[in-house]
Design a protein around this motif. Structure first.
Motif, mmCIF file in Angstrom:
data_model
loop_
_atom_site.group_PDB
_atom_site.id
_atom_site.type_symbol
_atom_site.label_atom_id
_atom_site.label_comp_id
_atom_site.label_asym_id
_atom_site.label_seq_id
_atom_site.Cartn_x
_atom_site.Cartn_y
_atom_site.Cartn_z
ATOM 1 N N LEU A 246 0.846 -1.208 0.000
ATOM 2 C CA LEU A 246 0.000 0.000 0.000
ATOM 3 C C LEU A 246 0.881 1.257 0.000
ATOM 4 O O LEU A 246 0.649 2.206 -0.766
ATOM 5 C CB LEU A 246 -0.936 -0.019 1.212
ATOM 6 N N ALA A 247 1.927 1.243 0.842
ATOM 7 C CA ALA A 247 2.837 2.402 0.896
ATOM 8 C C ALA A 247 3.517 2.605 -0.453
ATOM 9 O O ALA A 247 3.635 3.734 -0.944
ATOM 10 C CB ALA A 247 3.883 2.189 1.991
ATOM 11 N N MET A 248 3.925 1.505 -1.083
ATOM 12 C CA MET A 248 4.577 1.612 -2.396
ATOM 13 C C MET A 248 3.610 2.186 -3.426
ATOM 14 O O MET A 248 3.962 3.006 -4.266
ATOM 15 C CB MET A 248 5.068 0.228 -2.873
ATOM 16 N N LYS A 249 2.340 1.763 -3.317
ATOM 17 C CA LYS A 249 1.340 2.239 -4.284
ATOM 18 C C LYS A 249 1.097 3.740 -4.101
ATOM 19 O O LYS A 249 0.919 4.484 -5.080
ATOM 20 C CB LYS A 249 0.043 1.450 -4.084
ATOM 21 N N GLU A 250 1.149 4.177 -2.858
ATOM 22 C CA GLU A 250 0.960 5.625 -2.613
ATOM 23 C C GLU A 250 2.122 6.427 -3.217
ATOM 24 O O GLU A 250 1.924 7.510 -3.761
ATOM 25 C CB GLU A 250 0.833 5.877 -1.104
ATOM 26 N N SER A 251 3.331 5.859 -3.135
ATOM 27 C CA SER A 251 4.476 6.530 -3.774
ATOM 28 C C SER A 251 4.310 6.530 -5.300
ATOM 29 O O SER A 251 4.590 7.526 -5.978
ATOM 30 C CB SER A 251 5.788 5.825 -3.425
ATOM 31 N N LEU A 252 3.842 5.385 -5.833
ATOM 32 C CA LEU A 252 3.680 5.292 -7.295
ATOM 33 C C LEU A 252 2.652 6.298 -7.817
ATOM 34 O O LEU A 252 2.769 6.796 -8.938
ATOM 35 C CB LEU A 252 3.257 3.875 -7.696
ATOM 36 N N LYS A 253 1.662 6.608 -6.983
ATOM 37 C CA LYS A 253 0.642 7.586 -7.393
ATOM 38 C C LYS A 253 1.313 8.935 -7.690
ATOM 39 O O LYS A 253 1.033 9.590 -8.701
ATOM 40 C CB LYS A 253 -0.383 7.727 -6.264
ATOM 41 N N GLU A 254 2.223 9.339 -6.816
ATOM 42 C CA GLU A 254 2.937 10.609 -7.029
ATOM 43 C C GLU A 254 3.894 10.489 -8.222
ATOM 44 O O GLU A 254 4.057 11.442 -8.989
ATOM 45 C CB GLU A 254 3.708 11.010 -5.765
ATOM 46 N N CYS A 255 4.522 9.310 -8.346
ATOM 47 C CA CYS A 255 5.430 9.091 -9.493
ATOM 48 C C CYS A 255 4.660 9.268 -10.800
ATOM 49 O O CYS A 255 5.140 9.903 -11.742
ATOM 50 C CB CYS A 255 6.031 7.688 -9.449
ATOM 51 N N PHE A 256 3.479 8.717 -10.849
ATOM 52 C CA PHE A 256 2.650 8.814 -12.061
ATOM 53 C C PHE A 256 2.369 10.278 -12.390
ATOM 54 O O PHE A 256 2.479 10.712 -13.537
ATOM 55 C CB PHE A 256 1.334 8.056 -11.848
ATOM 56 N N ARG A 257 2.040 11.019 -11.390
ATOM 57 C CA ARG A 257 1.665 12.435 -11.608
ATOM 58 C C ARG A 257 2.854 13.249 -12.123
ATOM 59 O O ARG A 257 2.713 14.047 -13.053
ATOM 60 C CB ARG A 257 1.140 13.027 -10.288
ATOM 61 N N VAL A 258 4.039 13.040 -11.543
ATOM 62 C CA VAL A 258 5.177 13.894 -11.931
ATOM 63 C C VAL A 258 5.843 13.444 -13.241
ATOM 64 O O VAL A 258 6.545 14.228 -13.880
ATOM 65 C CB VAL A 258 6.260 13.990 -10.822
ATOM 66 N N LEU A 259 5.597 12.194 -13.654
ATOM 67 C CA LEU A 259 6.239 11.689 -14.875
ATOM 68 C C LEU A 259 5.498 12.211 -16.104
ATOM 69 O O LEU A 259 4.265 12.287 -16.114
ATOM 70 C CB LEU A 259 6.218 10.149 -14.849
ATOM 71 N N ASP A 260 6.261 12.548 -17.146
ATOM 72 C CA ASP A 260 5.619 13.040 -18.366
ATOM 73 C C ASP A 260 4.934 11.869 -19.096
ATOM 74 O O ASP A 260 5.323 10.702 -18.940
ATOM 75 C CB ASP A 260 6.671 13.700 -19.272
ATOM 76 N N ASP A 261 3.958 12.188 -19.922
ATOM 77 C CA ASP A 261 3.199 11.153 -20.619
ATOM 78 C C ASP A 261 4.089 10.316 -21.534
ATOM 79 O O ASP A 261 4.941 10.859 -22.240
ATOM 80 C CB ASP A 261 2.078 11.789 -21.453
ATOM 81 N N GLY A 262 3.884 9.021 -21.490
ATOM 82 C CA GLY A 262 4.620 8.124 -22.379
ATOM 83 C C GLY A 262 6.043 7.828 -21.947
ATOM 84 O O GLY A 262 6.765 7.127 -22.645
ATOM 85 N N ARG A 263 6.480 8.352 -20.794
ATOM 86 C CA ARG A 263 7.863 8.132 -20.371
ATOM 87 C C ARG A 263 7.961 6.922 -19.431
ATOM 88 O O ARG A 263 6.955 6.391 -18.987
ATOM 89 C CB ARG A 263 8.426 9.396 -19.704
#
Ligand SMILES: C[S@@+](CC[C@H](N)C(=O)[O-])C[C@H]1O[C@@H](n2cnc3c(N)ncnc32)[C@H](O)[C@@H]1O
Length: 365
Positions: free
Chosen positions: A161-178
């Protein structure tokens, strides 16, 4: 094939003949190119929900998609097919088609991050300081559950769950298609006593689930292979006993999971945002097996070998890109990124590691 009615009748006849799958798909493609929309629509309405090979169905869907622009009957038909099949490939075709029609989605050309940057604290909070789609590559090695001294989760579920919460932020800051690239491998928990069995966790399998649920899709698994002498010995018991079932091989591999942030466009669009002259040198790793010795460090128990970071940066980012390691540890990735003329953004929550990172000339935000 021509576009006259006779020809179309012939194609319908061909479709019902005993053709192999590739030919049948070609026939459907030719039918789709005909301008007699009434007949094409009747054909698709009758065949698109019957038991055909999915490749043939995809071709029918493609016709419905392209004809939907000027004919509402096809629009309703393609929506009905999406509903009926609930198929990921058709959904992707649909997204791509809509993207091409709207042309609204722009890649992030201008970045506000111009210097190596350090975010101190839990990345689930600190990454919020970064605006959407500012990062061009994420490479990281998260804690391997409770395998090392720095991690402490109540349960494996709590860890995921903690990893998924980090991934949520990773998704937001990463540019599309990267790309987001995660280095993980199975771990084992220590036994509480000889009478208890230990648990071995296939963390990389579970990461697939949380990555896809977070909006990334699978591209590759690269296998990092280490020399056998450098890994813990598990095979000793079997060598002594030779008993079947007691076999435990020495684990010389770790997974490098390569995922891409969902985007309704092809990778070419990401590549074409760079100068055409920007290319790598001639040396390549032509397989998904990378042979790299692990590295030990007196200040951190699980550091990346620099060579691993070099390969990831070389193959998955361009010079000048802003790249991020959300679980930075000793900051190996940042150090190599700077050397390779990328701009690193590092996150770390452990005070001792932060103190070391601060010596690396990062701007703290
Ligand atoms: C496997 S280590 C990374 C080591 C790194 N690859 C290197 O080369 O040194 C994971 C790191 O993530 C840090 N960490 C764990 N949870 C974190 C979180 N939520 N936010 C920021 N850092 C975290 C730990 O303190 C640890 O240093």
């Amino acid at each position: 094939m021509g576009a006259d009615g006779e020809n179309l009748e012939y194609l319908f006849e061909l479709f019902y003949a005993d053709l192999d799958i590739d030919l049948k798909r070609e026939v459907v493609s030719s039918i789709g190119r005909h301008k007699q929309n009434d007949k094409v629509f009747d054909f698709l309405s009758s065949e698109a929900f019957k038991n055909h090979y999915m490749e043939v169905i995809y071709q029918m869907f493609r016709t419905a998609l392209y004809k939907s622009k000027n004919d509402d009957r096809f629009l309703a038909l393609k929506d009905k097919m999406l509903q009926f099949y609930k198929n990921e490939f058709m959904q992707k075709m649909n997204d791509y088609y809509n993207f091409r029609q709207s042309k609204k989605l722009k890649l992030t050309k201008k970045t506000e991050i111009l210097k190596p940057t350090l975010l101190c604290g839990d990345n689930r909070q600190t990454l919020k300081k970064i605006k959407d789609r500012q990062i061009k590559l994420i490479f990281t090695s998260p804690p391997y559950y409770n395998a090392k001294i720095y991690s402490d989760y109540k349960s494996y579920d709590a860890y995921l769950l903690a990893m998924k919460e980090s991934l949520k932020e990773c998704f937001r800051v990463l540019d599309d298609g990267r790309f987001i690239i995660i280095n993980v491998s199975p771990v084992i928990t220590k036994r509480a006593g000889r009478e208890f069995e230990s648990i071995r966790y296939p963390i990389h399998f579970d990461f697939h689930k949380i990555l896809t649920e977070s909006g990334f899709y699978f591209i590759d698994e690269i296998i990092w292979i280490k020399p056998e002498f450098s890994v813990p010995n598990r095979i000793g018991g079997y060598i002594q006993s030779k008993k079947p079932l007691s076999y435990k091989p020495n684990c010389i591999t770790e997974s490098i999971l390569v995922y891409r942030k969902n985007a309704p466009f092809l990778l070419d669009k990401n590549i074409n945002e760079y100068d055409k002259e920007l290319k790598n040198d001639d040396t390549i790793d032509s397989t998904n097996c990378w042979y790299i010795s692990p590295k030990s460090d007196k200040n951190h128990p699980a550091v990346f070998p620099e060579e691993l970071c070099e390969k990831v940066l070389k193959y998955y980012s361009f010079k000048g890109d802003v790249v991020c390691d959300p679980f930075a540890g000793s900051g190996t990735f940042g150090k190599v990124a700077k050397k390779m003329e990328r701009i690193p953004v590092l996150c770390e929550q452990n005070k001792t590691y932060i103190a070391n990172l601060k010596k690396g000339g990062y701007i703290e935000i």
